[in-house]
Design a protein around this motif. Structure first.
Motif, PDB file in Angstrom:
ATOM      1  N   ILE A   1       0.878  -1.175   0.000  1.00 53.65           N
ATOM      2  CA  ILE A   1       0.000   0.000   0.000  1.00 53.65           C
ATOM      3  C   ILE A   1       0.911   1.220   0.000  1.00 53.65           C
ATOM      4  CG2 ILE A   1      -1.749   1.318   1.256  1.00 53.65           C
ATOM      5  CD1 ILE A   1      -2.634  -1.322   2.575  1.00 53.65           C
ATOM      6  N   GLY A   2       0.832   2.021  -1.050  1.00 53.82           N
ATOM      7  CA  GLY A   2       1.640   3.233  -1.151  1.00 53.82           C
ATOM      8  C   GLY A   2       0.751   4.458  -1.035  1.00 53.82           C
ATOM      9  N   VAL A   3       0.953   5.237   0.011  1.00 54.72           N
ATOM     10  CA  VAL A   3       0.156   6.451   0.225  1.00 54.72           C
ATOM     11  C   VAL A   3       1.036   7.652  -0.093  1.00 54.72           C
ATOM     12  CG1 VAL A   3      -1.260   7.771   1.847  1.00 54.72           C
ATOM     13  CG2 VAL A   3      -1.130   5.267   2.047  1.00 54.72           C
ATOM     14  N   ALA A   4       0.751   8.279  -1.234  1.00 54.35           N
ATOM     15  CA  ALA A   4       1.564   9.412  -1.677  1.00 54.35           C
ATOM     16  C   ALA A   4       0.765  10.244  -2.664  1.00 54.35           C
ATOM     17  CB  ALA A   4       2.863   8.918  -2.326  1.00 54.35           C
ATOM     18  N   ASN A   5       1.056  11.520  -2.712  1.00 51.78           N
ATOM     19  CA  ASN A   5       0.363  12.408  -3.638  1.00 51.78           C
ATOM     20  C   ASN A   5       0.836  12.177  -5.065  1.00 51.78           C
ATOM     21  OD1 ASN A   5      -1.108  13.731  -1.602  1.00 51.78           O
ATOM     22  ND2 ASN A   5       0.608  15.100  -1.171  1.00 51.78           N
ATOM     23  N   THR A   6       0.060  12.690  -6.027  1.00 45.39           N
ATOM     24  CA  THR A   6       0.486  12.624  -7.411  1.00 45.39           C
ATOM     25  C   THR A   6       1.742  13.475  -7.574  1.00 45.39           C
ATOM     26  OG1 THR A   6      -0.968  14.486  -7.935  1.00 45.39           O
ATOM     27  CG2 THR A   6      -1.834  12.276  -8.309  1.00 45.39           C
ATOM     28  N   GLY A   7       2.557  13.110  -8.557  1.00 49.09           N
ATOM     29  CA  GLY A   7       3.790  13.847  -8.781  1.00 49.09           C
ATOM     30  C   GLY A   7       4.958  13.364  -7.945  1.00 49.09           C
TER      31      GLY A   7
ATOM     32  N   ASP B   1      -9.119  18.715  -3.010  1.00 48.73           N
ATOM     33  CA  ASP B   1      -9.167  19.138  -4.416  1.00 48.73           C
ATOM     34  C   ASP B   1      -8.126  20.226  -4.669  1.00 48.73           C
ATOM     35  OD1 ASP B   1     -11.194  17.394  -5.099  1.00 48.73           O
ATOM     36  OD2 ASP B   1     -12.795  18.847  -4.786  1.00 48.73           O
ATOM     37  N   TYR B   2      -7.975  21.129  -3.711  1.00 50.42           N
ATOM     38  CA  TYR B   2      -6.990  22.202  -3.850  1.00 50.42           C
ATOM     39  C   TYR B   2      -5.571  21.636  -3.958  1.00 50.42           C
ATOM     40  CZ  TYR B   2      -3.946  26.086  -2.613  1.00 50.42           C
ATOM     41  OH  TYR B   2      -2.935  27.009  -2.615  1.00 50.42           O
ATOM     42  N   VAL B   3      -5.246  20.713  -3.057  1.00 51.40           N
ATOM     43  CA  VAL B   3      -3.914  20.111  -3.070  1.00 51.40           C
ATOM     44  C   VAL B   3      -3.658  19.393  -4.393  1.00 51.40           C
ATOM     45  CG1 VAL B   3      -2.450  18.347  -2.006  1.00 51.40           C
ATOM     46  CG2 VAL B   3      -3.775  19.899  -0.567  1.00 51.40           C
ATOM     47  N   HIS B   4      -4.681  18.687  -4.876  1.00 52.65           N
ATOM     48  CA  HIS B   4      -4.517  17.993  -6.160  1.00 52.65           C
ATOM     49  C   HIS B   4      -4.285  18.990  -7.290  1.00 52.65           C
ATOM     50  CE1 HIS B   4      -5.143  15.701  -9.737  1.00 52.65           C
ATOM     51  NE2 HIS B   4      -6.137  16.494 -10.057  1.00 52.65           N
ATOM     52  N   ARG B   5      -5.059  20.054  -7.314  1.00 54.24           N
ATOM     53  CA  ARG B   5      -4.931  21.032  -8.403  1.00 54.24           C
ATOM     54  C   ARG B   5      -3.539  21.646  -8.452  1.00 54.24           C
ATOM     55  NH1 ARG B   5     -10.270  24.971  -8.417  1.00 54.24           N
ATOM     56  NH2 ARG B   5     -11.879  23.439  -8.975  1.00 54.24           N
ATOM     57  N   ILE B   6      -3.076  22.167  -7.316  1.00 59.11           N
ATOM     58  CA  ILE B   6      -1.799  22.881  -7.353  1.00 59.11           C
ATOM     59  C   ILE B   6      -0.633  21.924  -7.550  1.00 59.11           C
ATOM     60  CG2 ILE B   6      -2.778  24.685  -5.884  1.00 59.11           C
ATOM     61  CD1 ILE B   6      -0.893  23.711  -3.660  1.00 59.11           C
ATOM     62  N   GLY B   7      -0.879  20.636  -7.344  1.00 62.72           N
ATOM     63  CA  GLY B   7       0.172  19.642  -7.581  1.00 62.72           C
ATOM     64  C   GLY B   7       0.501  19.437  -9.043  1.00 62.72           C
ATOM     65  N   ARG B   8      -0.250  20.102  -9.941  1.00 63.97           N
ATOM     66  CA  ARG B   8       0.075  20.007 -11.373  1.00 63.97           C
ATOM     67  C   ARG B   8       1.294  20.853 -11.721  1.00 63.97           C
ATOM     68  NH1 ARG B   8      -1.176  15.851 -11.341  1.00 63.97           N
ATOM     69  NH2 ARG B   8      -1.727  16.216  -9.180  1.00 63.97           N
ATOM     70  N   THR B   9       1.683  21.763 -10.826  1.00 67.81           N
ATOM     71  CA  THR B   9       2.879  22.577 -11.055  1.00 67.81           C
ATOM     72  C   THR B   9       3.878  22.299  -9.939  1.00 67.81           C
ATOM     73  OG1 THR B   9       3.698  24.811 -11.507  1.00 67.81           O
ATOM     74  CG2 THR B   9       2.022  24.601  -9.783  1.00 67.81           C
TER      75      THR B   9
ATOM     76  N   ARG C   1       6.541  20.403 -10.107  1.00 71.98           N
ATOM     77  CA  ARG C   1       6.850  18.973 -10.106  1.00 71.98           C
ATOM     78  C   ARG C   1       8.312  18.730 -10.456  1.00 71.98           C
ATOM     79  NH1 ARG C   1       1.697  16.381 -10.408  1.00 71.98           N
ATOM     80  NH2 ARG C   1       2.440  14.454 -11.323  1.00 71.98           N
ATOM     81  N   ALA C   2       8.774  17.555 -10.072  1.00 70.78           N
ATOM     82  CA  ALA C   2      10.150  17.109 -10.379  1.00 70.78           C
ATOM     83  C   ALA C   2      11.186  18.123  -9.907  1.00 70.78           C
ATOM     84  CB  ALA C   2      10.281  16.857 -11.888  1.00 70.78           C
ATOM     85  N   GLY C   3      10.939  18.714  -8.727  1.00 72.23           N
ATOM     86  CA  GLY C   3      11.918  19.628  -8.143  1.00 72.23           C
ATOM     87  C   GLY C   3      11.879  21.041  -8.686  1.00 72.23           C
ATOM     88  N   LYS C   4      11.004  21.321  -9.656  1.00 75.01           N
ATOM     89  CA  LYS C   4      10.924  22.660 -10.234  1.00 75.01           C
ATOM     90  C   LYS C   4       9.942  23.525  -9.448  1.00 75.01           C
ATOM     91  CE  LYS C   4      12.162  21.160 -14.891  1.00 75.01           C
ATOM     92  NZ  LYS C   4      11.783  21.145 -16.324  1.00 75.01           N
ATOM     93  N   LYS C   5      10.090  24.838  -9.591  1.00 72.60           N
ATOM     94  CA  LYS C   5       9.218  25.775  -8.900  1.00 72.60           C
ATOM     95  C   LYS C   5       7.959  26.039  -9.724  1.00 72.60           C
ATOM     96  CE  LYS C   5      11.982  26.561  -5.407  1.00 72.60           C
ATOM     97  NZ  LYS C   5      11.618  26.161  -4.027  1.00 72.60           N
ATOM     98  N   GLY C   6       6.861  26.324  -9.044  1.00 73.22           N
ATOM     99  CA  GLY C   6       5.610  26.662  -9.713  1.00 73.22           C
ATOM    100  C   GLY C   6       4.833  27.678  -8.888  1.00 73.22           C
ATOM    101  N   ILE C   7       3.808  28.235  -9.496  1.00 76.68           N
ATOM    102  CA  ILE C   7       2.972  29.234  -8.819  1.00 76.68           C
ATOM    103  C   ILE C   7       1.512  28.819  -8.927  1.00 76.68           C
ATOM    104  CG2 ILE C   7       2.202  31.654  -8.835  1.00 76.68           C
ATOM    105  CD1 ILE C   7       4.969  32.416  -9.899  1.00 76.68           C
ATOM    106  N   ALA C   8       0.786  28.897  -7.813  1.00 77.30           N
ATOM    107  CA  ALA C   8      -0.645  28.590  -7.782  1.00 77.30           C
ATOM    108  C   ALA C   8      -1.404  29.821  -7.288  1.00 77.30           C
ATOM    109  CB  ALA C   8      -0.929  27.401  -6.872  1.00 77.30           C
TER     110      ALA C   8
END
Length: 411
Positions: A105-111, A384-392, A394-401
């Protein structure tokens, strides 16, 4: 008397699995979240740029390099070709255990690298035993296609086949590919159950089963269908659950089917560290679309995902932005699968600047280099908020929500 011919849009045939789903929903057997219900969202959790106070510390992978795994050298070569050298925490924790044949069982967010965490050891097992077959169940068509794309990169040149079984695409073609007994079958619950009932897919002969984004399957009412499939799979078999959260119903499902599983929870602060979060307050005299327009004119907003709450709202916003001269595509449940796939491909290739999406349609998407996520409509829940902002970010890069809110939303 001549017969009057009425011309109109040709209706797409509804699969038996889809019909059964609609009937269950009408009988009240499937409970969905009311997407337009009361919003239970605490704005104070994002105004200071923090996901939540008391985040867990960053978890490092126990394995420093992919070369340290007991994976086939051909798999390592494909990883090196993609410049993938260091495993993420969820990969470092789960890959050795899956190679040993333990339920997980792996519990982890997307990305967080969940897809590679189960694909790499399962590809290795297939190379060691050509009769080894894997069934991967995903909640959405887009996620199923994304898993298959990852699979093809990892299994490049290894003579291991796959088939994607999802609605909105040609059923006959899927049946023909299944007849060749591909090593990996990747699909959504509705289409997989449809193929099983047509006796075109025999799940009794799979040695490994992966359930990805199990929490979203629960939200979408698929858990009964998943349970029906799991009951048909012969033992012994390897069973892997991956989910961002573990509600009671999912824990009960895991207890029913998994054999002495090992559970790994990876909840790093990666989202709050890599994603700068802020709100844009929309005053009574402000026009929301004009504020969005001004943002998108900024050169830094080069690859933007905008979230709306309804299919109609998403389509309307995409049309408005297109009329204003922006390069825009949209994905939501009313789009055909080919249109959704085409939109994602155009956005991934930077042929469009903006992708407007609903929460369900964008679930689990892993698109590189997304610069901004904009919540044009405030999300219904914090998850839902956490899932949405997780689209940016990613992979160690910076993003803005950025989240649009009415000026008096939290007053």
């Amino acid at each position: 008397m001549a017969t009057k011919v009425v011309r109109g849009k040709r209706k797409r045939a509804v699969s038996p699995g889809k019909k059964k789903f609609i009937q269950k929903k009408r009988r009240g057997e499937i409970k969905h979240k009311k997407k337009l219900g009361k919003i239970s969202f605490d704005l104070t959790r994002i105004t200071k740029g923090h996901i939540e106070p008391g985040d867990l510390p960053i978890i490092e992978s126990p394995v420093a390099h992919f070369d340290d795994f007991k994976l086939d050298e051909r798999i390592k070569k494909n990883l090196a070709h993609r410049n993938l050298l260091h495993p993420t925490p969820i990969q470092g924790l789960t890959i050795p255990v899956i190679l040993e044949g333990r339920d997980v069982i792996g519990v982890a967010n997307t990305g967080t690298g969940k897809t590679a965490a189960f694909l790499l050891p399962l590809i290795h097992k297939t190379l060691k035993n050509p009769n080894h077959r894997t069934l991967i169940i995903a909640p959405t068509r887009e996620l199923a296609e994304q898993i298959d794309r990852e699979f093809r990169l990892f299994a490049h040149g290894l003579r291991i086949g796959s088939v994607v079984c999802i609605g909105g695409t040609y059923l006959d073609e899927q049946i023909r590919t299944l007849a060749r007994n591909p090593h990996f079958v990747i699909g959504t619950p509705g289409r997989l159950l449809d193929l099983i009932e047509r006796k075109k897919l025999d799940v009794r002969n799979f040695q490994a089963v992966v359930l990805d984004e199990v929490d979203r399957m629960l939200d979408m009412g698929f858990l009964k269908d998943v349970k029906k499939m799991l009951l048909q799979i012969s033992k012994p078999r390897l069973l892997l659950f991956f989910s961002a959260t573990m509600p009671k119903l999912i824990s009960e499902l895991a207890a029913q089917f998994l054999q002495d599983p090992l559970t790994f929870t990876v909840k790093p602060r990666a989202t709050s560290q890599n994603v700068i979060q802020d709100v844009i307050r929309v005053g009574k005299k402000d026009v929301k679309i004009d504020l969005l327009h001004q943002l998108l004119l900024d050169r830094d907003f080069s690859k933007v995902i905008i979230f709306g709450r309804t299919k109609r709202g998403v389509e309307h916003l995409a049309r408005q932005l297109t009329e204003r001269g922006f390069r825009v595509d949209a994905i939501h449940g009313d789009k055909t699968q080919s249109a959704r796939s085409r939109a994602l491909k155009r956005f991934t290739r930077d042929e469009v600047q903006v992708l407007v999406a609903t929460d369900v349609a964008a679930r689990g998407l892993d698109i590189p280099d997304v610069t901004h996520v904009i919540n044009y409509d405030i999300p219904e829940t914090y998850d839902d908020y956490v899932h949405r902002i997780g689209r940016t970010g990613r992979a160690g890069k910076k993003g803005i929500a950025l989240t649009f809110v009415d000026a008096d939303f939290d007053k």
